[in-house]
Design a protein around this motif. Sequence first.
Motif, PDB file in Angstrom:
ATOM      1  N   PRO A  45      -6.057  35.448   4.449  1.00 32.59           N
ATOM      2  CA  PRO A  45      -6.664  36.566   4.750  1.00 32.59           C
ATOM      3  C   PRO A  45      -5.914  37.710   4.087  1.00 32.59           C
ATOM      4  O   PRO A  45      -6.945  38.802   3.662  1.00 32.59           O
ATOM      5  CB  PRO A  45      -6.322  36.808   6.309  1.00 32.59           C
ATOM      6  CG  PRO A  45      -5.562  35.914   6.843  1.00 32.59           C
ATOM      7  CD  PRO A  45      -5.275  34.685   5.690  1.00 32.59           C
ATOM      8  N   ARG A  46      -4.647  37.563   3.823  1.00 33.58           N
ATOM      9  CA  ARG A  46      -4.091  38.782   3.144  1.00 33.58           C
ATOM     10  C   ARG A  46      -4.454  38.899   1.744  1.00 33.58           C
ATOM     11  O   ARG A  46      -4.916  39.975   1.215  1.00 33.58           O
ATOM     12  CB  ARG A  46      -2.567  39.011   3.419  1.00 33.58           C
ATOM     13  CG  ARG A  46      -2.100  40.081   3.966  1.00 33.58           C
ATOM     14  CD  ARG A  46      -0.689  39.683   4.564  1.00 33.58           C
ATOM     15  NE  ARG A  46      -0.175  38.843   5.044  1.00 33.58           N
ATOM     16  CZ  ARG A  46       0.920  38.191   5.125  1.00 33.58           C
ATOM     17  NH1 ARG A  46       1.971  38.865   4.395  1.00 33.58           N
ATOM     18  NH2 ARG A  46       1.189  37.120   5.916  1.00 33.58           N
ATOM     19  N   ALA A  47      -4.204  37.781   1.065  1.00 35.84           N
ATOM     20  CA  ALA A  47      -4.369  37.528  -0.522  1.00 35.84           C
ATOM     21  C   ALA A  47      -5.859  38.089  -0.656  1.00 35.84           C
ATOM     22  O   ALA A  47      -6.474  38.722  -1.572  1.00 35.84           O
ATOM     23  CB  ALA A  47      -3.982  36.601  -1.102  1.00 35.84           C
ATOM     24  N   LEU A 106     -13.536  33.472   0.055  1.00 35.96           N
ATOM     25  CA  LEU A 106     -12.024  33.181  -0.334  1.00 35.96           C
ATOM     26  C   LEU A 106     -11.195  32.668   0.746  1.00 35.96           C
ATOM     27  O   LEU A 106     -10.381  31.884   0.556  1.00 35.96           O
ATOM     28  CB  LEU A 106     -11.573  34.593  -0.955  1.00 35.96           C
ATOM     29  CG  LEU A 106     -12.073  35.066  -2.091  1.00 35.96           C
ATOM     30  CD1 LEU A 106     -11.546  36.448  -2.663  1.00 35.96           C
ATOM     31  CD2 LEU A 106     -11.695  33.996  -3.450  1.00 35.96           C
ATOM     32  N   ILE A 107     -11.423  33.409   1.824  1.00 37.46           N
ATOM     33  CA  ILE A 107     -10.913  32.910   3.171  1.00 37.46           C
ATOM     34  C   ILE A 107     -11.050  31.192   3.375  1.00 37.46           C
ATOM     35  O   ILE A 107     -10.226  30.628   3.636  1.00 37.46           O
ATOM     36  CB  ILE A 107     -11.057  33.857   4.263  1.00 37.46           C
ATOM     37  CG1 ILE A 107     -10.450  35.199   4.189  1.00 37.46           C
ATOM     38  CG2 ILE A 107     -10.700  32.795   5.667  1.00 37.46           C
ATOM     39  CD1 ILE A 107     -10.777  36.017   5.284  1.00 37.46           C
ATOM     40  N   MET A 108     -12.167  31.092   3.351  1.00 34.97           N
ATOM     41  CA  MET A 108     -12.724  29.329   3.451  1.00 34.97           C
ATOM     42  C   MET A 108     -11.955  28.655   2.587  1.00 34.97           C
ATOM     43  O   MET A 108     -11.876  27.299   2.602  1.00 34.97           O
ATOM     44  CB  MET A 108     -14.188  29.262   3.308  1.00 34.97           C
ATOM     45  CG  MET A 108     -14.861  30.064   4.615  1.00 34.97           C
ATOM     46  SD  MET A 108     -14.725  29.119   6.161  1.00 34.97           S
ATOM     47  CE  MET A 108     -16.301  28.127   6.046  1.00 34.97           C
ATOM     48  N   LEU A 124     -21.973  42.540   0.437  1.00 38.57           N
ATOM     49  CA  LEU A 124     -21.956  41.426  -0.307  1.00 38.57           C
ATOM     50  C   LEU A 124     -20.295  41.080  -0.429  1.00 38.57           C
ATOM     51  O   LEU A 124     -19.861  40.048  -0.552  1.00 38.57           O
ATOM     52  CB  LEU A 124     -22.637  41.735  -1.551  1.00 38.57           C
ATOM     53  CG  LEU A 124     -22.185  40.752  -2.702  1.00 38.57           C
ATOM     54  CD1 LEU A 124     -23.006  39.380  -2.396  1.00 38.57           C
ATOM     55  CD2 LEU A 124     -23.067  41.191  -4.127  1.00 38.57           C
ATOM     56  N   LEU A 125     -19.431  42.167  -0.694  1.00 32.94           N
ATOM     57  CA  LEU A 125     -18.094  42.132  -0.776  1.00 32.94           C
ATOM     58  C   LEU A 125     -17.596  41.311   0.699  1.00 32.94           C
ATOM     59  O   LEU A 125     -16.573  40.486   0.408  1.00 32.94           O
ATOM     60  CB  LEU A 125     -17.381  43.288  -0.983  1.00 32.94           C
ATOM     61  CG  LEU A 125     -17.804  43.861  -2.221  1.00 32.94           C
ATOM     62  CD1 LEU A 125     -17.449  45.238  -2.510  1.00 32.94           C
ATOM     63  CD2 LEU A 125     -17.081  42.939  -3.390  1.00 32.94           C
ATOM     64  N   ASP A 126     -17.906  41.737   1.652  1.00 38.40           N
ATOM     65  CA  ASP A 126     -17.524  40.952   2.860  1.00 38.40           C
ATOM     66  C   ASP A 126     -17.705  39.540   2.944  1.00 38.40           C
ATOM     67  O   ASP A 126     -17.099  38.669   3.297  1.00 38.40           O
ATOM     68  CB  ASP A 126     -17.950  41.608   4.148  1.00 38.40           C
ATOM     69  CG  ASP A 126     -17.532  42.939   4.473  1.00 38.40           C
ATOM     70  OD1 ASP A 126     -16.539  43.188   4.039  1.00 38.40           O
ATOM     71  OD2 ASP A 126     -17.832  43.726   5.374  1.00 38.40           O
ATOM     72  N   GLU A 127     -19.099  39.163   2.328  1.00 38.98           N
ATOM     73  CA  GLU A 127     -19.357  37.740   2.570  1.00 38.98           C
ATOM     74  C   GLU A 127     -18.334  36.884   1.258  1.00 38.98           C
ATOM     75  O   GLU A 127     -18.122  35.938   1.493  1.00 38.98           O
ATOM     76  CB  GLU A 127     -20.965  37.571   1.946  1.00 38.98           C
ATOM     77  CG  GLU A 127     -21.787  37.877   3.135  1.00 38.98           C
ATOM     78  CD  GLU A 127     -23.127  37.931   2.725  1.00 38.98           C
ATOM     79  OE1 GLU A 127     -23.492  36.939   2.185  1.00 38.98           O
ATOM     80  OE2 GLU A 127     -23.649  38.866   3.277  1.00 38.98           O
TER      81      GLU A 127
END
Lengths: 451, 301
Positions: free
Chosen positions: B50-52, B43-45, B35-38
């Motif tokens: 990617p870093r933040a 956020l990236i989208m 779930l956290l990965d999703e």
Amino acid sequence: MFEALSEKLGSIFKKLKGRGLLKEEDIVEAMKEIRIALLEADVNFKVVKDFTEKIKTRAVGKEVIDSITPGQQVVKIVHDELCSLMGGGDEASQSQRKIHLSPNPPTVIMMVGLHGSGKTTTSAKLAKGFKKDGRRPLLAALDTQRPAAIEQLTSLGSQTGIPVYGTRAGDDPVKVGAEAIKKAQAEGWDIVILDTAGRLHVDEDLMKELDAVKAETKPREILLVADAMTGQDAVNIAKSFNDRLDINGVVLTKMDGDARGGAALSIASVTGKPIEFIGVGEKIDLLEPFHPERMAGRILGMGDIVSLVEKAQESVNAEDVANLHKKIKEDRFTFEDLRDQIKQIKKMGPLENILGMIPGLGKQIKGASVDDREFIRIEAMINSMTKKERENYAIINGSRKKRIAHGSGTTVSDVNKLLKQYVQMKKMLKMFKSGRGLDRIKQMTGFMRGF
Amino acid sequence: MGFFDRLKQGLLKTRKSIVEKAEALFLGRTVDEGLLDELEEILIMADVGPRASSDIIHALKERFKKGDISDSNALKIALKEEIRKSVEDGSGIKVTIERPYVILAVGVNGVGKTTTIGKLASRFTKEGLKVILAAGDTFRAAAIEQLEIWSERAGAQIVKHKSGADPAAVAYDAIVSAKARGADVVIIDTAGRLHTKVNLMEELKKIKRVVSKELPFAPHEVLLVVDATSGQNVIHQAKIFGEAAGVTGIALTKLDGTAKGGIVVAIKRELDIPVKLIGVGEGVEDLRDFNAEEFVEALFG
């Protein structure tokens, strides 16, 4: 352009180099790094996902594990995949990447895009390119909305000697487009470039207006103008404009910045339409064809030597080159020659653009301030020398140095620096004379052809 | 329509996609790494980068491991908190007691500098302030005319030179004339420039030097105008413009599209430059003071 990404990948593959055979976890590690690098380059998340999947399947096979130089193999796989994602470098895709003229003129070209993507500047650049080819382009100001947009196009038109059809602010763009075409037919202009107003892809009313312009003017080509700095949203923008208008191609602008331009990958993969041109500066002649293989080369830290050579060919004539070679051979490279060289380099465009194309140099010059004005100072110093001094630097003594510094508005230490650099340059040129330098260049180009 | 509604409306598409995704994601799910990965993907989208994004998710993971977060609802609240933490301190633009109060607007090409200045001028004149605009974009074709139209609309005065003139001279004249005429606010427009152009960044330094020589402590505000559609390159922009001109705040434009402007989260985290203004539409009233609380609320519903 893509320097930052190439740095990243460069450092990843450095890690891979010298390890002998590649283990699967090495590739997984590299893929993670490639993923982050691509995301930081603003390639769309989903595009990155597909991309790294493809690379992984190809890389974890025998291809890499059995190979002697695994690092280079991975570079090649990534390079090929980047290339094909951006439209491929073969001839068929190359011919797709150009503007098609319609058999019965005028050819109508419609420029669309978001606010501030560079439509007006790009329209003028395109028109100038056509004029250079002997065509008779007409610009039409369909952006009747933004304050002074018509004036902007009119002013660019008068700078380039290209006529502009513009009416009043607030007029119906559909009407302006139709009138421009009528004017072109009556006066024999064979290309009409429609510069439309910037709009958001979700603005239904304004998108409808584009439908109406398209229906009325029946453009042969619709070009989406997109900013190379665009982030994740590039896919939404490109998809919306393409679904709605069935665009023919894309112009990627502001490529002279240091945006990694991941939008190029995103847009190409989501629309399947070719990127036809890139904009590389605010001067009206800085529109260049898009070369996916060069771009992929840049991504992989191989620089863009092909563009550099082309630029050099454009601004240097063969006779001068032969002459220079002779002089170098005879160790007669004088300050006069140096001045000529500087003039030629200046013709090639801003120094930072040129240096950025040299493989491996992108990293070094980043942060170092590349200042074209340095050339002006050097030129001024050379101009302040007497003819004798230019031909024989050895006679430049203390009082001559003082005079040169005074005449060029520099200091004696500046003159000393120039003399030192000149002597170094002469030494380097001797190396080229012996042929070793040329061999090195051959090695390098041979390496590039390997990809 | 109140501020909150308008912002919400402007951010509706943004909100929709993130919230719908987030809601669908949270609905009836147990909190796990998947779930956290999703969530990181979302956020990236949104251009958070990617870093933040990875930092934010990492913080959530830590709290999850500690037992702070038990269900998906708690995760949602924690996510909002983490993001709010990253964008806090955007305070809007306040004209202080100093007169004239000088604002310098900078940024790359096509981000909406002139439009933002026009709207800002309208806001100030409506507040009864006497505003002078300095037409410092002497490079782009018709930029002076564009600012002129805005000055008429806003009821502000304009100081301009010919196209091609030295922008620092325009800025100087604007300050001198503001002092003479007793103006409250001077807003200096500058030509769009890519941060990689060394000469143009030098030109910017010169403008700033000339301004502060004529008026100590000016410019009081250096606004970097940023296009919400832009991606990670904005971090470079903010860094280099910051070094050259001492950027004090960001005006985030074009938030009314589908772009999410998540880059400001990364900028605040990395460079500590706050967002001060946001543009959520074409109208004069669509330029708003940034408010972190409302921004995050509007983003996550």
